[in-house]
Design a protein around this motif. Structure first.
Motif, PDB file in Angstrom:
ATOM      1  N   MET A   2       8.490   1.165  17.227  1.00 56.97           N
ATOM      2  CA  MET A   2       9.388   1.683  16.205  1.00 56.97           C
ATOM      3  C   MET A   2       8.767   1.520  14.814  1.00 56.97           C
ATOM      4  SD  MET A   2      12.205   3.151  15.406  1.00 56.97           S
ATOM      5  CE  MET A   2      13.677   2.920  16.329  1.00 56.97           C
ATOM      6  N   PHE A   3       8.158   0.361  14.562  1.00 56.48           N
ATOM      7  CA  PHE A   3       7.510   0.117  13.281  1.00 56.48           C
ATOM      8  C   PHE A   3       6.404   1.142  13.036  1.00 56.48           C
ATOM      9  CE2 PHE A   3       4.431  -2.165  10.533  1.00 56.48           C
ATOM     10  CZ  PHE A   3       5.257  -2.326   9.422  1.00 56.48           C
ATOM     11  N   SER A   4       5.653   1.478  14.058  1.00 56.43           N
ATOM     12  CA  SER A   4       4.582   2.480  13.942  1.00 56.43           C
ATOM     13  C   SER A   4       5.136   3.838  13.532  1.00 56.43           C
ATOM     14  CB  SER A   4       3.824   2.614  15.261  1.00 56.43           C
ATOM     15  OG  SER A   4       3.169   1.419  15.576  1.00 56.43           O
ATOM     16  N   HIS A   8       4.198   5.625  10.045  1.00 61.27           N
ATOM     17  CA  HIS A   8       3.259   6.713  10.331  1.00 61.27           C
ATOM     18  C   HIS A   8       3.240   7.721   9.185  1.00 61.27           C
ATOM     19  CE1 HIS A   8       1.621  10.411  12.002  1.00 61.27           C
ATOM     20  NE2 HIS A   8       0.888   9.589  12.741  1.00 61.27           N
ATOM     21  N   THR A   9       2.041   8.100   8.801  1.00 63.21           N
ATOM     22  CA  THR A   9       1.869   9.096   7.754  1.00 63.21           C
ATOM     23  C   THR A   9       0.579   9.848   7.998  1.00 63.21           C
ATOM     24  OG1 THR A   9       1.969   9.462   5.364  1.00 63.21           O
ATOM     25  CG2 THR A   9       0.700   7.542   6.115  1.00 63.21           C
ATOM     26  N   ASP A  10       0.344  10.871   7.211  1.00 62.74           N
ATOM     27  CA  ASP A  10      -0.868  11.658   7.368  1.00 62.74           C
ATOM     28  C   ASP A  10      -1.880  11.303   6.276  1.00 62.74           C
ATOM     29  OD1 ASP A  10       0.098  12.847   5.070  1.00 62.74           O
ATOM     30  OD2 ASP A  10       0.686  14.699   6.050  1.00 62.74           O
ATOM     31  N   ASN A  11      -2.893  12.122   6.126  1.00 55.01           N
ATOM     32  CA  ASN A  11      -3.938  11.867   5.135  1.00 55.01           C
ATOM     33  C   ASN A  11      -3.763  12.683   3.860  1.00 55.01           C
ATOM     34  OD1 ASN A  11      -5.471   9.898   6.532  1.00 55.01           O
ATOM     35  ND2 ASN A  11      -6.299  11.494   7.848  1.00 55.01           N
ATOM     36  N   SER A  12      -2.561  13.153   3.597  1.00 55.03           N
ATOM     37  CA  SER A  12      -2.330  13.961   2.408  1.00 55.03           C
ATOM     38  C   SER A  12      -2.589  13.146   1.136  1.00 55.03           C
ATOM     39  CB  SER A  12      -0.888  14.479   2.398  1.00 55.03           C
ATOM     40  OG  SER A  12      -0.618  15.131   1.180  1.00 55.03           O
ATOM     41  N   ASN A  13      -3.442  13.683   0.278  1.00 60.06           N
ATOM     42  CA  ASN A  13      -3.732  13.027  -1.000  1.00 60.06           C
ATOM     43  C   ASN A  13      -2.700  13.357  -2.070  1.00 60.06           C
ATOM     44  OD1 ASN A  13      -6.169  11.717  -0.271  1.00 60.06           O
ATOM     45  ND2 ASN A  13      -7.249  13.658  -0.412  1.00 60.06           N
ATOM     46  N   THR A  14      -1.883  14.372  -1.841  1.00 61.07           N
ATOM     47  CA  THR A  14      -0.965  14.830  -2.882  1.00 61.07           C
ATOM     48  C   THR A  14       0.461  14.294  -2.745  1.00 61.07           C
ATOM     49  OG1 THR A  14      -0.585  16.841  -1.601  1.00 61.07           O
ATOM     50  CG2 THR A  14      -2.275  16.936  -3.327  1.00 61.07           C
ATOM     51  N   THR A  15       0.795  13.691  -1.616  1.00 65.76           N
ATOM     52  CA  THR A  15       2.140  13.143  -1.433  1.00 65.76           C
ATOM     53  C   THR A  15       2.442  12.082  -2.478  1.00 65.76           C
ATOM     54  OG1 THR A  15       2.022  13.616   0.925  1.00 65.76           O
ATOM     55  CG2 THR A  15       3.692  12.037   0.234  1.00 65.76           C
ATOM     56  N   ARG A  78       9.562   5.940   4.598  1.00 59.53           N
ATOM     57  CA  ARG A  78      10.589   6.660   5.363  1.00 59.53           C
ATOM     58  C   ARG A  78      11.901   5.879   5.374  1.00 59.53           C
ATOM     59  NH1 ARG A  78       6.250   8.799   8.843  1.00 59.53           N
ATOM     60  NH2 ARG A  78       6.540  11.060   8.769  1.00 59.53           N
ATOM     61  N   LEU A  79      11.819   4.602   5.616  1.00 57.86           N
ATOM     62  CA  LEU A  79      13.006   3.752   5.648  1.00 57.86           C
ATOM     63  C   LEU A  79      13.672   3.698   4.269  1.00 57.86           C
ATOM     64  CD1 LEU A  79      14.515   2.004   7.708  1.00 57.86           C
ATOM     65  CD2 LEU A  79      13.112   0.080   6.968  1.00 57.86           C
ATOM     66  N   ALA A  80      12.871   3.556   3.223  1.00 53.69           N
ATOM     67  CA  ALA A  80      13.406   3.472   1.861  1.00 53.69           C
ATOM     68  C   ALA A  80      14.052   4.779   1.414  1.00 53.69           C
ATOM     69  CB  ALA A  80      12.290   3.087   0.887  1.00 53.69           C
ATOM     70  N   SER A  81      13.628   5.896   1.969  1.00 53.46           N
ATOM     71  CA  SER A  81      14.183   7.178   1.541  1.00 53.46           C
ATOM     72  C   SER A  81      15.608   7.399   2.058  1.00 53.46           C
ATOM     73  CB  SER A  81      13.272   8.325   1.970  1.00 53.46           C
ATOM     74  OG  SER A  81      13.241   8.452   3.371  1.00 53.46           O
ATOM     75  N   ILE A  82      15.994   6.735   3.122  1.00 51.79           N
ATOM     76  CA  ILE A  82      17.325   6.952   3.700  1.00 51.79           C
ATOM     77  C   ILE A  82      18.449   6.548   2.736  1.00 51.79           C
ATOM     78  CG2 ILE A  82      18.891   6.309   5.589  1.00 51.79           C
ATOM     79  CD1 ILE A  82      16.314   6.197   7.372  1.00 51.79           C
ATOM     80  N   PRO A  83      18.444   5.328   2.162  1.00 55.86           N
ATOM     81  CA  PRO A  83      19.498   5.006   1.191  1.00 55.86           C
ATOM     82  C   PRO A  83      19.457   5.922  -0.038  1.00 55.86           C
ATOM     83  CG  PRO A  83      18.301   3.020   1.819  1.00 55.86           C
ATOM     84  CD  PRO A  83      17.587   4.172   2.429  1.00 55.86           C
ATOM     85  N   LYS A 137      -0.097   3.653   4.890  1.00 59.93           N
ATOM     86  CA  LYS A 137      -1.366   4.116   5.463  1.00 59.93           C
ATOM     87  C   LYS A 137      -2.282   2.922   5.741  1.00 59.93           C
ATOM     88  CE  LYS A 137      -4.225   7.356   6.706  1.00 59.93           C
ATOM     89  NZ  LYS A 137      -3.929   8.199   7.855  1.00 59.93           N
ATOM     90  N   GLN A 138      -2.312   1.958   4.825  1.00 57.13           N
ATOM     91  CA  GLN A 138      -3.132   0.766   5.023  1.00 57.13           C
ATOM     92  C   GLN A 138      -2.643  -0.033   6.231  1.00 57.13           C
ATOM     93  OE1 GLN A 138      -5.982   0.179   3.331  1.00 57.13           O
ATOM     94  NE2 GLN A 138      -5.520   2.183   2.458  1.00 57.13           N
ATOM     95  N   LEU A 139      -1.328  -0.193   6.349  1.00 53.49           N
ATOM     96  CA  LEU A 139      -0.756  -0.906   7.502  1.00 53.49           C
ATOM     97  C   LEU A 139      -1.065  -0.174   8.805  1.00 53.49           C
ATOM     98  CD1 LEU A 139       2.725  -1.909   6.049  1.00 53.49           C
ATOM     99  CD2 LEU A 139       0.836  -3.465   6.596  1.00 53.49           C
ATOM    100  N   MET A 140      -0.969   1.140   8.752  1.00 52.11           N
ATOM    101  CA  MET A 140      -1.245   1.958   9.920  1.00 52.11           C
ATOM    102  C   MET A 140      -2.698   1.792  10.362  1.00 52.11           C
ATOM    103  SD  MET A 140      -0.126   5.940  10.237  1.00 52.11           S
ATOM    104  CE  MET A 140      -1.704   6.733   9.973  1.00 52.11           C
ATOM    105  N   ASN A 141      -3.608   1.807   9.398  1.00 54.51           N
ATOM    106  CA  ASN A 141      -5.045   1.666   9.712  1.00 54.51           C
ATOM    107  C   ASN A 141      -5.368   0.276  10.216  1.00 54.51           C
ATOM    108  OD1 ASN A 141      -5.596   4.302   9.026  1.00 54.51           O
ATOM    109  ND2 ASN A 141      -6.216   3.815   6.949  1.00 54.51           N
TER     110      ASN A 141
END
Length: 144
Positions: A2-4, A8-15, A78-83, A137-141
């Protein structure tokens, strides 16, 4: 597992641009709820008829600060965006429905442009994640 999914995110530099806008606005608004409670926090909540305005003002301000910082850092975005999505939906319904009823559609759209921007930016981050330049992204890597 669930944490993954949460980080999870992509490699977008513009987000990061969306994160900077959404995070900075929510952080600023949250701080202002404590600095100017009569006009931005409890006083405003009381004026629009929300229950327990003193508690709700502090509660919303705290969420805006914490989630705004998380979005800025790209940490659990993602979690922070919900509230933040919930806050914006409540803000639009409680402050713009009266404008729509009394002043019309175009005046409501004009007066709610920042609300819609923050709502859509938060939805974007919920769907997309925090992008390349983020702690997620750092946590994911590091988890690989």
């Amino acid at each position: 597992m669930m944490f993954s999914k949460i980080i999870h995110t992509d490699n977008s530099n513009t987000t990061i641009l969306v994160r900077l806008i959404v995070g900075a606005v929510f952080l600023s608004e949250g701080i202002q709820k404590f600095l100017f409670p009569a006009t931005r926090g409890a006083g405003r909540f009381e004026k629009i008829g929300l229950p327990s305005p003193e508690i709700l003002g502090n509660y919303v301000g705290t969420f805006e600060i914490l989630c705004g910082v998380c979005v800025l850092l790209g940490l659990l975005t993602r979690l922070a965006s919900i509230p933040l999505i919930i806050i914006m939906l409540v803000a639009i319904v409680t402050t713009k429905a009266d404008v729509l009823a009394n002043e019309g559609f175009w005046e409501m759209l004009h007066g709610s442009r920042t609300d819609w921007t923050m709502l859509l930016g938060s939805i974007f981050l919920l769907i997309k994640g925090s992008g390349y330049w983020s702690l997620d992204k750092q946590l994911m890597n590091n988890g690989k």
